[in-house]
Design an enzyme around this catalytic site. Structure first.
Site, short mmCIF file in Angstrom:
data_model
loop_
_atom_site.label_atom_id
_atom_site.label_comp_id
_atom_site.label_asym_id
_atom_site.label_seq_id
_atom_site.Cartn_x
_atom_site.Cartn_y
_atom_site.Cartn_z
N THR A 123 0.92 -1.12 0.05
CA THR A 123 -0.21 0.07 0.00
C THR A 123 0.84 1.37 0.01
O THR A 123 2.13 1.29 0.57
CB THR A 123 -0.94 -0.02 1.21
OG1 THR A 123 -1.76 1.24 1.19
CG2 THR A 123 -0.16 0.17 2.48
N LYS B 217 -2.85 3.37 6.82
CA LYS B 217 -3.00 1.94 6.75
C LYS B 217 -1.84 1.08 7.12
O LYS B 217 -1.68 0.28 8.05
CB LYS B 217 -3.33 1.30 5.46
CG LYS B 217 -4.83 1.61 4.70
CD LYS B 217 -5.04 0.79 3.62
CE LYS B 217 -6.52 1.01 3.17
NZ LYS B 217 -6.70 0.16 1.84
N ASP C 122 -7.85 -4.74 0.40
CA ASP C 122 -9.09 -3.87 -0.01
C ASP C 122 -10.07 -3.76 0.84
O ASP C 122 -10.56 -4.58 1.41
CB ASP C 122 -9.52 -4.35 -1.39
CG ASP C 122 -10.13 -3.27 -2.27
OD1 ASP C 122 -9.77 -2.05 -2.30
OD2 ASP C 122 -11.29 -3.57 -2.87
N PHE D 232 -9.02 7.64 9.25
CA PHE D 232 -8.98 8.20 8.13
C PHE D 232 -10.32 7.79 7.09
O PHE D 232 -10.94 6.84 7.64
CB PHE D 232 -7.71 7.76 7.21
CG PHE D 232 -7.40 6.22 7.09
CD1 PHE D 232 -7.82 5.65 5.90
CD2 PHE D 232 -6.83 5.56 8.22
CE1 PHE D 232 -7.42 4.17 5.79
CE2 PHE D 232 -6.63 4.17 8.15
CZ PHE D 232 -7.07 3.53 6.75
N GLY D 233 -10.26 8.25 5.83
CA GLY D 233 -11.33 7.70 4.97
C GLY D 233 -12.76 8.11 5.78
O GLY D 233 -12.87 9.20 6.17
N ASP E 184 -14.00 7.08 8.47
CA ASP E 184 -14.04 6.85 9.91
C ASP E 184 -14.90 7.84 10.80
O ASP E 184 -15.51 7.26 11.64
CB ASP E 184 -12.51 6.79 10.16
CG ASP E 184 -11.67 5.41 10.03
OD1 ASP E 184 -12.67 4.49 9.39
OD2 ASP E 184 -10.54 5.35 10.20
N ARG F 67 -10.74 -4.35 9.26
CA ARG F 67 -9.48 -4.90 8.95
C ARG F 67 -8.94 -5.80 10.13
O ARG F 67 -8.05 -6.71 9.87
CB ARG F 67 -8.74 -3.56 8.86
CG ARG F 67 -7.19 -3.83 8.20
CD ARG F 67 -6.49 -2.43 7.44
NE ARG F 67 -7.45 -1.76 6.54
CZ ARG F 67 -8.18 -0.77 6.59
NH1 ARG F 67 -8.24 -0.09 7.59
NH2 ARG F 67 -8.82 -0.04 5.56
#
Length: 210
Positions: free
Chosen positions: A17, A22, A83, A167-168, A170, A196
């Protein structure tokens, strides 16, 4: 480097990645007894670098497999790829595998902030806010085998972004059993209950039992 599925220890494991967030999570998720040195893909020598892998799969597992196989072949190292995506019931379980590649009004939304605002806009006027995070992880040992596992974290969408952790999506996701978002939960908690974390735990369990 040859690694038996019965081996529980990787001296060096490449995390396929370019997302440093991550990488930080995987450092916490992978115990040192299993991975001695977790390598961040962008820090490989230039000769072992590859261009970004096109995530053309229709499932999380397919996309993670594409990345894991490409990086393990290029680097010669055991490689771990993931992913993941957010699935919202009121949106027909979208954006799903397109979570990081949302296309809106003729362009791809390039930032977390844009994608979060897009999601909030799409949810206006909708009562049901059930959602889930899904992740797939694939471990590829070059020329030998690949192993895939998935993890799911159920929850609901908040009505606004809260918290600066993670992140994202979240800051918009409240996991079941909690009343605050992933953006507010301490990393130690998120890394125990997240999609995850569950995918990695399943992978480690299979490796231990093989």
């Amino acid at each position: 480097m040859s690694v038996s599925r019965r081996s529980r220890v990787f001296d060096r494991l490449l995390l396929a990645t370019g997302n440093r967030h991550k990488y930080g999570e995987f450092l916490e998720l992978l115990p040192r007894r299993a991975v001695k040195d977790l390598i961040f893909a962008p820090e490989l020598p230039r000769t072992a670098q590859i261009t970004e892998v096109d995530e053309t799969g229709s499932t999380y597992v397919m996309n993670a497999l594409l990345k894991a196989l490409a990086w393990s072949a290029a680097s010669g190292l055991p490689s771990l790829a993931d992913d993941s995506g957010l699935e919202v019931e009121a949106l027909g379980w979208k954006p799903g595998v397109r979570s990081a590649r949302v296309f809106d009004e003729g362009r791809f939304l390039s930032s977390d902030a844009e994608r979060n605002q897009w999601l909030l806009t799409r949810m206006e006027g909708k009562a049901g806010r059930r959602a889930r995070f899904v992740a797939a992880v694939v471990l590829s040992v070059p020329g030998e085998w690949a192993l895939a596992c998935e993890g799911v974290c159920d929850g609901r969408l908040a009505v606004s972004e809260t918290g600066a952790q993670g992140f994202g999506y979240d800051p918009l996701f409240i996991p079941d059993g909690y009343d605050i978002s992933f953006g507010e939960l301490p990393p130690s908690v998120k890394n125990r209950i997240s999609h995850r974390a569950r995918a990695v735990a399943a992978l480690l369990d299979i490796m231990a039992d093989a």
